[in-house]
Design a protein around this motif. Structure first.
Motif, PDB file in Angstrom:
ATOM      1  N   PRO A  91      17.885  28.707-123.269  1.00 26.37           N
ATOM      2  CA  PRO A  91      17.607  27.595-122.370  1.00 26.37           C
ATOM      3  C   PRO A  91      18.755  27.147-121.482  1.00 26.37           C
ATOM      4  CG  PRO A  91      17.670  26.844-124.642  1.00 26.37           C
ATOM      5  CD  PRO A  91      17.831  28.330-124.663  1.00 26.37           C
ATOM      6  N   GLY A  92      20.006  27.233-121.905  1.00 27.06           N
ATOM      7  CA  GLY A  92      21.115  26.755-121.077  1.00 27.06           C
ATOM      8  C   GLY A  92      21.037  25.241-120.923  1.00 27.06           C
ATOM      9  N   PRO A  93      21.976  24.531-120.306  1.00 25.58           N
ATOM     10  CA  PRO A  93      23.164  25.189-119.784  1.00 25.58           C
ATOM     11  C   PRO A  93      24.016  25.713-120.927  1.00 25.58           C
ATOM     12  CG  PRO A  93      23.425  22.823-119.586  1.00 25.58           C
ATOM     13  CD  PRO A  93      22.043  23.078-120.117  1.00 25.58           C
ATOM     14  N   TRP A  94      24.672  26.785-120.641  1.00 22.77           N
ATOM     15  CA  TRP A  94      25.471  27.433-121.655  1.00 22.77           C
ATOM     16  C   TRP A  94      26.824  26.746-121.716  1.00 22.77           C
ATOM     17  CZ3 TRP A  94      21.990  29.578-118.379  1.00 22.77           C
ATOM     18  CH2 TRP A  94      20.881  30.159-119.003  1.00 22.77           C
ATOM     19  N   PRO A  95      27.316  26.451-122.937  1.00 24.04           N
ATOM     20  CA  PRO A  95      28.528  25.653-123.074  1.00 24.04           C
ATOM     21  C   PRO A  95      29.757  26.264-122.421  1.00 24.04           C
ATOM     22  CG  PRO A  95      27.828  26.499-125.217  1.00 24.04           C
ATOM     23  CD  PRO A  95      26.751  26.837-124.219  1.00 24.04           C
ATOM     24  N   PHE A  96      29.793  27.581-122.287  1.00 23.60           N
ATOM     25  CA  PHE A  96      30.943  28.226-121.666  1.00 23.60           C
ATOM     26  C   PHE A  96      30.571  28.805-120.303  1.00 23.60           C
ATOM     27  CE2 PHE A  96      31.678  28.326-126.248  1.00 23.60           C
ATOM     28  CZ  PHE A  96      32.825  27.548-126.295  1.00 23.60           C
ATOM     29  N   GLY A  97      29.435  28.365-119.766  1.00 22.59           N
ATOM     30  CA  GLY A  97      29.015  28.781-118.433  1.00 22.59           C
ATOM     31  C   GLY A  97      29.909  28.145-117.383  1.00 22.59           C
ATOM     32  N   GLU A  98      29.625  28.443-116.140  1.00 29.07           N
ATOM     33  CA  GLU A  98      30.458  27.922-115.053  1.00 29.07           C
ATOM     34  C   GLU A  98      29.603  27.204-114.020  1.00 29.07           C
ATOM     35  OE1 GLU A  98      31.860  31.200-112.215  1.00 29.07           O
ATOM     36  OE2 GLU A  98      31.408  32.296-114.043  1.00 29.07           O
ATOM     37  N   PRO A  99      30.227  26.317-113.263  1.00 30.66           N
ATOM     38  CA  PRO A  99      29.478  25.616-112.220  1.00 30.66           C
ATOM     39  C   PRO A  99      29.343  26.473-110.955  1.00 30.66           C
ATOM     40  CG  PRO A  99      31.725  24.814-112.254  1.00 30.66           C
ATOM     41  CD  PRO A  99      31.595  25.816-113.377  1.00 30.66           C
ATOM     42  N   ILE A 100      28.236  26.305-110.274  1.00 34.04           N
ATOM     43  CA  ILE A 100      28.041  26.878-108.949  1.00 34.04           C
ATOM     44  C   ILE A 100      27.523  25.754-108.064  1.00 34.04           C
ATOM     45  CG2 ILE A 100      27.524  29.179-109.860  1.00 34.04           C
ATOM     46  CD1 ILE A 100      24.554  28.597-109.032  1.00 34.04           C
ATOM     47  N   GLU A 101      27.532  25.964-106.762  1.00 33.83           N
ATOM     48  CA  GLU A 101      26.946  24.999-105.835  1.00 33.83           C
ATOM     49  C   GLU A 101      25.779  25.658-105.112  1.00 33.83           C
ATOM     50  OE1 GLU A 101      30.614  22.124-104.502  1.00 33.83           O
ATOM     51  OE2 GLU A 101      30.170  23.865-103.261  1.00 33.83           O
ATOM     52  N   ILE A 102      24.686  24.935-105.013  1.00 34.65           N
ATOM     53  CA  ILE A 102      23.555  25.365-104.202  1.00 34.65           C
ATOM     54  C   ILE A 102      23.677  24.634-102.871  1.00 34.65           C
ATOM     55  CG2 ILE A 102      21.040  25.355-103.962  1.00 34.65           C
ATOM     56  CD1 ILE A 102      22.189  27.297-106.088  1.00 34.65           C
ATOM     57  N   VAL A 103      23.646  25.394-101.781  1.00 37.64           N
ATOM     58  CA  VAL A 103      23.742  24.835-100.433  1.00 37.64           C
ATOM     59  C   VAL A 103      22.372  25.033 -99.787  1.00 37.64           C
ATOM     60  CG1 VAL A 103      24.947  24.912 -98.219  1.00 37.64           C
ATOM     61  CG2 VAL A 103      26.181  25.454-100.346  1.00 37.64           C
ATOM     62  N   ARG A 104      21.661  23.919 -99.611  1.00 42.17           N
ATOM     63  CA  ARG A 104      20.298  23.943 -99.083  1.00 42.17           C
ATOM     64  C   ARG A 104      20.312  23.457 -97.640  1.00 42.17           C
ATOM     65  NH1 ARG A 104      16.620  22.126-103.398  1.00 42.17           N
ATOM     66  NH2 ARG A 104      16.962  24.303-103.918  1.00 42.17           N
ATOM     67  N   PRO A 105      19.602  24.169 -96.743  1.00 38.14           N
ATOM     68  CA  PRO A 105      19.564  23.736 -95.338  1.00 38.14           C
ATOM     69  C   PRO A 105      19.095  22.283 -95.222  1.00 38.14           C
ATOM     70  CG  PRO A 105      18.468  25.858 -95.595  1.00 38.14           C
ATOM     71  CD  PRO A 105      18.769  25.341 -96.977  1.00 38.14           C
ATOM     72  N   GLY A 106      19.670  21.577 -94.243  1.00 36.71           N
ATOM     73  CA  GLY A 106      19.290  20.193 -94.013  1.00 36.71           C
ATOM     74  C   GLY A 106      17.866  20.072 -93.493  1.00 36.71           C
ATOM     75  N   ALA A 107      17.324  18.876 -93.596  1.00 38.31           N
ATOM     76  CA  ALA A 107      15.959  18.616 -93.121  1.00 38.31           C
ATOM     77  C   ALA A 107      15.906  18.728 -91.599  1.00 38.31           C
ATOM     78  CB  ALA A 107      15.515  17.230 -93.563  1.00 38.31           C
ATOM     79  N   VAL A 108      14.763  19.143 -91.079  1.00 36.91           N
ATOM     80  CA  VAL A 108      14.568  19.229 -89.632  1.00 36.91           C
ATOM     81  C   VAL A 108      14.499  17.810 -89.076  1.00 36.91           C
ATOM     82  CG1 VAL A 108      13.019  20.005 -87.796  1.00 36.91           C
ATOM     83  CG2 VAL A 108      13.385  21.447 -89.796  1.00 36.91           C
ATOM     84  N   THR A 109      15.363  17.537 -88.099  1.00 41.99           N
ATOM     85  CA  THR A 109      15.430  16.189 -87.520  1.00 41.99           C
ATOM     86  C   THR A 109      14.860  16.124 -86.110  1.00 41.99           C
ATOM     87  OG1 THR A 109      17.670  16.617 -86.713  1.00 41.99           O
ATOM     88  CG2 THR A 109      17.458  15.577 -88.884  1.00 41.99           C
ATOM     89  N   GLY A 110      14.496  17.263 -85.561  1.00 41.71           N
ATOM     90  CA  GLY A 110      13.953  17.297 -84.203  1.00 41.71           C
ATOM     91  C   GLY A 110      13.993  18.707 -83.655  1.00 41.71           C
ATOM     92  N   ARG A 111      13.874  18.801 -82.326  1.00 40.62           N
ATOM     93  CA  ARG A 111      13.903  20.108 -81.650  1.00 40.62           C
ATOM     94  C   ARG A 111      14.888  20.037 -80.499  1.00 40.62           C
ATOM     95  NH1 ARG A 111      10.813  23.984 -84.032  1.00 40.62           N
ATOM     96  NH2 ARG A 111       9.178  23.055 -85.255  1.00 40.62           N
ATOM     97  N   ASP A 112      15.548  21.179 -80.229  1.00 42.60           N
ATOM     98  CA  ASP A 112      16.473  21.222 -79.099  1.00 42.60           C
ATOM     99  C   ASP A 112      15.705  21.510 -77.813  1.00 42.60           C
ATOM    100  OD1 ASP A 112      16.003  23.984 -78.968  1.00 42.60           O
ATOM    101  OD2 ASP A 112      17.964  24.529 -79.776  1.00 42.60           O
ATOM    102  N   GLU A 113      16.428  21.654 -76.722  1.00 40.04           N
ATOM    103  CA  GLU A 113      15.797  21.856 -75.410  1.00 40.04           C
ATOM    104  C   GLU A 113      15.008  23.152 -75.314  1.00 40.04           C
ATOM    105  OE1 GLU A 113      19.757  23.437 -73.150  1.00 40.04           O
ATOM    106  OE2 GLU A 113      19.728  21.450 -74.042  1.00 40.04           O
ATOM    107  N   TYR A 114      15.256  24.089 -76.257  1.00 39.61           N
ATOM    108  CA  TYR A 114      14.525  25.361 -76.256  1.00 39.61           C
ATOM    109  C   TYR A 114      13.385  25.378 -77.279  1.00 39.61           C
ATOM    110  CZ  TYR A 114      18.700  26.604 -73.693  1.00 39.61           C
ATOM    111  OH  TYR A 114      19.726  26.630 -72.782  1.00 39.61           O
TER     112      TYR A 114
END
Length: 120
Positions: free
Chosen positions: A2-25
């Protein structure tokens, strides 16, 4: 498992930001990415499979192309995410796999995914 494993390591998940609008194209404009730390992961190197045949296969050095990560049960990983592993930004490649529940113990398993180094 099941984890988290006591001797495991941290990672970071980088998720794209929410769509806030549209550009000129008409292309979507997104806000800043969301970064979430996941602790207690098992991270193992993943090598590029050798090409079949001949001297190239026999004389080839191992080439590490990324990692296989086993994240704790219930971790939300998406194909559009990136992962920062040991300071290296990687793309999540393929569909993350949820191991489900063990038929022997009933415990939930890890979430497994492949992460390839971002190049170019």
């Amino acid at each position: 498992m099941p984890g988290p494993w006591p001797f495991g390591e941290p990672i970071e998940i980088v998720r794209p930001g929410a769509v806030t609008g549209r550009d000129e194209y008409g292309k979507p404009v997104t806000g800043p990415p969301e970064v979430v730390e996941i602790r207690g992961c098992v991270v193992v190197p993943r090598q590029e499979p050798p090409h079949i045949g001949g001297a190239e296969q026999q004389g080839r050095d191992t080439v590490i192309v990324g990692w296989t990560v086993y994240a704790p049960t219930g971790t939300d990983i998406r194909t559009t995410d990136q992962a920062r592993i040991r300071g290296v930004l990687c793309e999540v490649t393929g569909e993350p796999g949820n191991w489900g529940r063990s038929p022997f113990t009933g415990t939930a398993g890890p979430v497994q995914f492949a992460a390839d180094r971002v190049t170019g």
